[in-house]
Design a protein around this motif. Structure first.
Motif, mmCIF file in Angstrom:
data_model
loop_
_atom_site.group_PDB
_atom_site.id
_atom_site.type_symbol
_atom_site.label_atom_id
_atom_site.label_comp_id
_atom_site.label_asym_id
_atom_site.label_seq_id
_atom_site.Cartn_x
_atom_site.Cartn_y
_atom_site.Cartn_z
ATOM 1 N N GLU A 1 0.830 -1.037 -0.137
ATOM 2 C CA GLU A 1 0.001 -0.004 -0.039
ATOM 3 C C GLU A 1 1.034 1.087 -0.112
ATOM 4 O OE1 GLU A 1 0.715 -1.622 3.950
ATOM 5 O OE2 GLU A 1 -0.783 -2.276 2.670
ATOM 6 N N TRP A 2 0.159 2.330 -0.333
ATOM 7 C CA TRP A 2 0.820 3.779 -0.305
ATOM 8 C C TRP A 2 0.934 4.218 0.913
ATOM 9 C CZ3 TRP A 2 3.690 4.589 -4.598
ATOM 10 C CH2 TRP A 2 3.197 3.839 -5.777
ATOM 11 N N ASN A 3 1.890 5.199 1.243
ATOM 12 C CA ASN A 3 1.994 5.999 2.318
ATOM 13 C C ASN A 3 2.490 7.448 1.900
ATOM 14 O OD1 ASN A 3 2.739 7.119 4.858
ATOM 15 N ND2 ASN A 3 4.202 5.997 5.286
ATOM 16 N N TRP A 4 1.505 8.358 2.362
ATOM 17 C CA TRP A 4 1.670 9.647 1.767
ATOM 18 C C TRP A 4 1.972 10.728 2.931
ATOM 19 C CZ3 TRP A 4 2.516 9.433 -2.991
ATOM 20 C CH2 TRP A 4 1.811 8.532 -3.780
ATOM 21 N N ASP A 5 2.566 10.398 3.951
ATOM 22 C CA ASP A 5 2.872 11.104 5.011
ATOM 23 C C ASP A 5 3.922 12.367 4.652
ATOM 24 O OD1 ASP A 5 1.159 9.886 6.845
ATOM 25 O OD2 ASP A 5 2.633 8.641 7.905
ATOM 26 N N ASP A 6 4.792 11.630 3.570
ATOM 27 C CA ASP A 6 5.916 12.591 3.307
ATOM 28 C C ASP A 6 5.743 12.449 1.502
ATOM 29 O OD1 ASP A 6 8.041 14.285 3.011
ATOM 30 O OD2 ASP A 6 9.312 12.608 3.172
ATOM 31 N N HIS A 7 4.792 13.592 1.345
ATOM 32 C CA HIS A 7 4.538 13.851 -0.092
ATOM 33 C C HIS A 7 5.487 14.732 -0.692
ATOM 34 C CE1 HIS A 7 0.605 13.396 -2.981
ATOM 35 N NE2 HIS A 7 1.789 13.263 -3.705
ATOM 36 N N ARG A 8 5.996 14.387 -1.838
ATOM 37 C CA ARG A 8 7.126 15.361 -2.585
ATOM 38 C C ARG A 8 6.602 15.445 -3.919
ATOM 39 N NH1 ARG A 8 12.106 15.270 -0.213
ATOM 40 N NH2 ARG A 8 12.023 14.921 2.127
ATOM 41 N N PHE A 9 7.089 16.848 -4.717
ATOM 42 C CA PHE A 9 6.579 17.098 -6.134
ATOM 43 C C PHE A 9 7.740 17.514 -6.589
ATOM 44 C CE2 PHE A 9 3.534 18.041 -2.946
ATOM 45 C CZ PHE A 9 2.291 17.432 -3.354
ATOM 46 N N GLN B 1 -4.143 -18.255 -9.712
ATOM 47 C CA GLN B 1 -3.797 -16.673 -9.534
ATOM 48 C C GLN B 1 -5.122 -15.756 -9.746
ATOM 49 O OE1 GLN B 1 -0.965 -15.231 -12.339
ATOM 50 N NE2 GLN B 1 -0.324 -17.290 -12.889
ATOM 51 N N ASP B 2 -5.980 -16.084 -10.504
ATOM 52 C CA ASP B 2 -7.096 -15.201 -10.478
ATOM 53 C C ASP B 2 -8.161 -15.356 -9.220
ATOM 54 O OD1 ASP B 2 -6.263 -14.386 -13.099
ATOM 55 O OD2 ASP B 2 -7.700 -15.581 -14.089
ATOM 56 N N ARG B 3 -8.213 -16.580 -8.829
ATOM 57 C CA ARG B 3 -9.001 -16.688 -7.464
ATOM 58 C C ARG B 3 -8.308 -15.841 -6.404
ATOM 59 N NH1 ARG B 3 -9.630 -21.955 -9.066
ATOM 60 N NH2 ARG B 3 -8.074 -22.808 -7.716
ATOM 61 N N PHE B 4 -6.921 -16.060 -6.329
ATOM 62 C CA PHE B 4 -6.293 -15.206 -5.248
ATOM 63 C C PHE B 4 -6.364 -13.709 -5.599
ATOM 64 C CE2 PHE B 4 -2.408 -12.470 -4.231
ATOM 65 C CZ PHE B 4 -2.789 -12.767 -2.684
ATOM 66 N N GLY B 5 -6.275 -13.184 -6.976
ATOM 67 C CA GLY B 5 -6.438 -11.875 -7.245
ATOM 68 C C GLY B 5 -7.873 -11.387 -6.873
ATOM 69 N N SER B 6 -8.855 -12.184 -6.949
ATOM 70 C CA SER B 6 -10.227 -11.638 -6.608
ATOM 71 C C SER B 6 -10.338 -11.369 -5.007
ATOM 72 C CB SER B 6 -11.254 -12.720 -6.794
ATOM 73 O OG SER B 6 -12.480 -12.415 -6.486
ATOM 74 N N ILE B 7 -9.722 -12.382 -4.338
ATOM 75 C CA ILE B 7 -9.671 -12.222 -2.739
ATOM 76 C C ILE B 7 -8.940 -10.954 -2.554
ATOM 77 C CG2 ILE B 7 -8.795 -13.095 -0.796
ATOM 78 C CD1 ILE B 7 -9.406 -15.918 -1.978
ATOM 79 N N ARG C 1 -8.207 -5.108 -0.623
ATOM 80 C CA ARG C 1 -7.667 -4.001 -0.960
ATOM 81 C C ARG C 1 -8.887 -2.833 -1.009
ATOM 82 N NH1 ARG C 1 -3.182 -2.575 -3.584
ATOM 83 N NH2 ARG C 1 -3.031 -4.542 -4.343
ATOM 84 N N GLU C 2 -9.891 -3.238 -1.379
ATOM 85 C CA GLU C 2 -11.107 -2.235 -1.266
ATOM 86 C C GLU C 2 -11.401 -2.272 0.426
ATOM 87 O OE1 GLU C 2 -14.229 -4.281 -3.233
ATOM 88 O OE2 GLU C 2 -13.445 -3.859 -5.268
ATOM 89 N N SER C 3 -11.404 -3.150 1.135
ATOM 90 C CA SER C 3 -11.462 -2.869 2.661
ATOM 91 C C SER C 3 -10.429 -2.156 2.946
ATOM 92 C CB SER C 3 -11.511 -4.147 3.219
ATOM 93 O OG SER C 3 -12.671 -5.076 2.871
#
Length: 387
Positions: A236-244, A347-353, A358-360
């Motif tokens: 997952e992403w961490n945006w505590d230190d966001h740079r541009f 793979q696809d069964r795992f991907g669905s899980i 990820r949505e949660s």
């Protein structure tokens, strides 16, 4: 300096704290517990990964004996706010000289101090006075000379209790996200246990493996996101230190390839084993030490990321890493890294899980961000005397 309630005053941290005792572990043959910067989790504000080291092998920075109720403040990269409250379990450990070890006197409540050094005002003071472009740091003297609002001791206790309760709710929200991550990991390991596996190199299941530009970004206050290792977690992403960076730099840094949804960005140096997947609508370029992996059509991208997380775990990939001071895995070795690959339907069964998890996780992260915002607002009011 802002106005405080009548019974409050401004005090230098050094005037209401003591310094820790010093000790050179190399004078002993015994083992000791060592707390360096990497041992402190900047997100949870806890000591999570202390090391056990022989005295003869002690690094030169291992010098400060810490006690229960001490507050540790990292003096390097103050924007990351790596601070920790020393628990009973870490009493008697030895901390790196990269920390200011703050030991409250009788006039200062330790938990009140702990919450103050997490406050935006304290962090801003440290960032403003940090020196060094590539490795910004402050001195112990600067930490101790900084001012904190000091109410009567009983009021400090009351504020600390309120903020402890608020951060407890925040911690619970963070733990839920960790539980979801562990569930995804369990589902992956079940695939490995229950399914015939082939082993294929990363390059065989990738449409492209693209190294980052070997140049330091010129940071801007706003613009297009430029990714750093600090932005990557375990899936997952961490945006505590966001740079541009600006548009011109973004164009230059994406000459080899734009980041597309489904691409996996991972770290190949320093903190190896962290990565995240590019989401729809995300526009960014790679900073240093990162690699972009584009899954081929022959593999489920969710499965590929979990397989990379598994094989790039530091305990599994250590033998492939090179470098004396900064451990890294080069792009050639990454391309040749063997991954466990089950049949596509598995793979696809795992991907669905994994996608449901990820949505949660995304929902959990939104709740955590909301709770964090409320906690910071409460914290700001507390140190203005408005609770």
């Amino acid at each position: 300096m802002s106005e405080l309630p009548k019974s409050w005053t401004w005090a230098a941290i050094g005037d209401v704290t003591r310094k820790s005792a010093k000790w050179d572990p190399r004078t002993s043959d015994d083992k000791f517990t060592y707390v360096d910067i990497a041992a402190v989790d900047a997100n949870t504000k806890r000591i999570t990964a202390p090391q056990t080291i022989l005295g003869a092998e002690a690094p030169s920075r291992a010098r400060q004996i810490i006690e229960h109720h001490d507050v540790l403040v990292s003096t390097v990269r103050p924007n990351l706010n790596a601070v920790a409250f020393v628990s009973r379990e870490s009493h008697g450990a030895v901390a790196s000289t990269g920390f200011s070890v703050l030991r409250p006197t009788e006039s200062l409540h330790s938990r009140y101090l702990f919450h103050w050094v997490q406050s935006p005002r304290f962090i801003e003071q440290m960032v403003r006075q940090a020196t060094g472009q590539s490795y910004p740091a402050v001195s112990d003297r600067i930490v101790r000379q900084s001012l904190l609002p000091l109410p009567p001791l009983e009021e400090q206790r009351r504020i600390a209790t309120i903020l402890d309760q608020a951060t407890g709710i925040q911690d619970a929200a963070g733990r839920y996200s960790q539980i979801l991550r562990a569930h995804r990991r369990t589902a992956f390991l079940k695939v490995l246990d229950d399914t015939p596996i082939s082993h294929l190199p990363v390059e065989a299941v990738s449409a492209a493996v693209i190294d980052c530009p070997h140049s330091t970004p010129r940071w801007r206050e706003s613009g297009v996101t430029c990714l750093r290792t600090a932005n990557l977690g375990y899936g997952e992403w961490n945006w505590d230190d966001h740079r541009f960076v600006d548009e011109a730099q973004h164009t230059e840094r994406t000459k080899r390839a734009e980041l597309l949804p489904g691409d996996i960005v991972l770290s190949r140096e320093g903190t190896v084993g962290v990565m995240a997947m590019v989401s729809p609508g995300m526009r960014a370029s790679l900073g240093q030490r990162l690699v972009q992996v584009r899954p081929s059509d022959e593999i489920n991208r969710e499965y590929l990321m979990e397989a990379l997380l598994h094989e790039l775990h530091p305990t599994r990939v250590e033998h492939r890493m090179i470098g004396a001071t900064a451990k890294r895995i080069n792009v050639k070795a990454l391309k040749q890294l063997l991954l466990p690959i089950p049949p596509r339907d598995v793979q696809d069964r795992f991907g669905s899980i994994a996608m449901k998890i990820r949505e949660s996780q995304n929902q959990a992260e939104k709740r955590l961000a909301h709770v964090t915002t409320l906690t910071r607002s409460l914290q700001s009011r507390a140190f203005r005397g408005e609770l």
